[in-house]
Design a protein around this motif. Structure first.
Motif, PDB file in Angstrom:
ATOM      1  N   ASN A  10       0.830  -1.202   0.000  1.00 55.85           N
ATOM      2  CA  ASN A  10       0.000   0.000   0.000  1.00 55.85           C
ATOM      3  C   ASN A  10       0.862   1.249   0.000  1.00 55.85           C
ATOM      4  OD1 ASN A  10       0.730  -1.024   2.649  1.00 55.85           O
ATOM      5  ND2 ASN A  10      -0.425   0.688   3.500  1.00 55.85           N
ATOM      6  N   ASP A  45     -10.229  -3.716   9.905  1.00 52.58           N
ATOM      7  CA  ASP A  45     -10.225  -2.752   8.804  1.00 52.58           C
ATOM      8  C   ASP A  45      -8.891  -2.750   8.072  1.00 52.58           C
ATOM      9  OD1 ASP A  45     -12.834  -2.066   9.461  1.00 52.58           O
ATOM     10  OD2 ASP A  45     -12.242  -0.285  10.596  1.00 52.58           O
ATOM     11  N   ARG A 101      -6.758  -5.289   7.925  1.00 57.70           N
ATOM     12  CA  ARG A 101      -6.676  -6.556   7.196  1.00 57.70           C
ATOM     13  C   ARG A 101      -7.554  -6.535   5.946  1.00 57.70           C
ATOM     14  NH1 ARG A 101      -8.813 -10.610   9.832  1.00 57.70           N
ATOM     15  NH2 ARG A 101      -9.628  -9.383  11.543  1.00 57.70           N
ATOM     16  N   ALA A 102      -8.731  -5.933   6.033  1.00 58.54           N
ATOM     17  CA  ALA A 102      -9.630  -5.867   4.879  1.00 58.54           C
ATOM     18  C   ALA A 102      -8.980  -5.094   3.734  1.00 58.54           C
ATOM     19  CB  ALA A 102     -10.958  -5.223   5.273  1.00 58.54           C
ATOM     20  N   LEU A 103      -8.329  -3.981   4.051  1.00 61.71           N
ATOM     21  CA  LEU A 103      -7.643  -3.215   3.006  1.00 61.71           C
ATOM     22  C   LEU A 103      -6.520  -4.046   2.397  1.00 61.71           C
ATOM     23  CD1 LEU A 103      -7.020  -0.590   1.406  1.00 61.71           C
ATOM     24  CD2 LEU A 103      -5.367  -0.101   3.209  1.00 61.71           C
ATOM     25  N   ASP A 134      -6.093  -7.273   2.361  1.00 62.73           N
ATOM     26  CA  ASP A 134      -6.642  -8.413   1.610  1.00 62.73           C
ATOM     27  C   ASP A 134      -7.166  -7.961   0.248  1.00 62.73           C
ATOM     28  OD1 ASP A 134      -6.026 -10.247   3.607  1.00 62.73           O
ATOM     29  OD2 ASP A 134      -8.026 -10.159   4.512  1.00 62.73           O
ATOM     30  N   ARG A 135      -7.851  -6.811   0.211  1.00 65.01           N
ATOM     31  CA  ARG A 135      -8.360  -6.298  -1.069  1.00 65.01           C
ATOM     32  C   ARG A 135      -7.208  -5.986  -2.019  1.00 65.01           C
ATOM     33  NH1 ARG A 135      -8.967  -1.390  -3.066  1.00 65.01           N
ATOM     34  NH2 ARG A 135      -8.757  -0.323  -1.072  1.00 65.01           N
ATOM     35  N   LEU A 136      -6.165  -5.342  -1.515  1.00 64.77           N
ATOM     36  CA  LEU A 136      -5.013  -5.024  -2.353  1.00 64.77           C
ATOM     37  C   LEU A 136      -4.308  -6.288  -2.839  1.00 64.77           C
ATOM     38  CD1 LEU A 136      -3.561  -1.958  -0.414  1.00 64.77           C
ATOM     39  CD2 LEU A 136      -4.848  -1.935  -2.572  1.00 64.77           C
ATOM     40  N   ASP A 169      -5.776  -9.210  -3.335  1.00 64.99           N
ATOM     41  CA  ASP A 169      -6.653  -9.791  -4.347  1.00 64.99           C
ATOM     42  C   ASP A 169      -6.499  -9.063  -5.679  1.00 64.99           C
ATOM     43  OD1 ASP A 169      -7.583 -11.631  -2.516  1.00 64.99           O
ATOM     44  OD2 ASP A 169      -9.473 -10.565  -2.139  1.00 64.99           O
ATOM     45  N   GLU A 170      -6.420  -7.729  -5.623  1.00 63.42           N
ATOM     46  CA  GLU A 170      -6.241  -6.936  -6.846  1.00 63.42           C
ATOM     47  C   GLU A 170      -4.910  -7.258  -7.502  1.00 63.42           C
ATOM     48  OE1 GLU A 170      -6.697  -2.840  -5.728  1.00 63.42           O
ATOM     49  OE2 GLU A 170      -8.845  -3.078  -5.321  1.00 63.42           O
TER      50      GLU A 170
END
Length: 70
Positions: free
Chosen positions: A12, A55, A57-59, A61-63, A65-66
């Motif tokens: 990130n 929150d 971890r969610a960010l 994890d999304r990054l 996955d992308e």
């Protein structure tokens, strides 16, 4: 555990908590990938208690996955 300061290696570019740019002295790993925070306090809190930081971890994890979808 922290890693060598090199914020260009972080998954990130901005801290998931403050939105500020990732600081080179505030990196750690998550799921084997370097992630960053804006300061060592946020980094150390996440590194010690990732289960209590949904929150963050969610960010990450999304990054992740992308990144895998590319």
């Amino acid at each position: 555990p922290s890693v060598a300061p090199d914020s260009d290696r972080a998954l990130n570019t901005h801290c998931p908590r403050s939105g500020k740019p990732v600081a080179a002295d505030s990196l750690t790993t998550y799921r084997g990938v370097v992630v960053g925070f804006c300061n060592p306090h946020c980094r150390d809190n996440f590194a010690a208690h990732p289960a209590q930081c949904p929150d963050d971890r969610a960010l990450f994890d999304r990054l992740l996955d992308e990144r895998r979808a590319r």
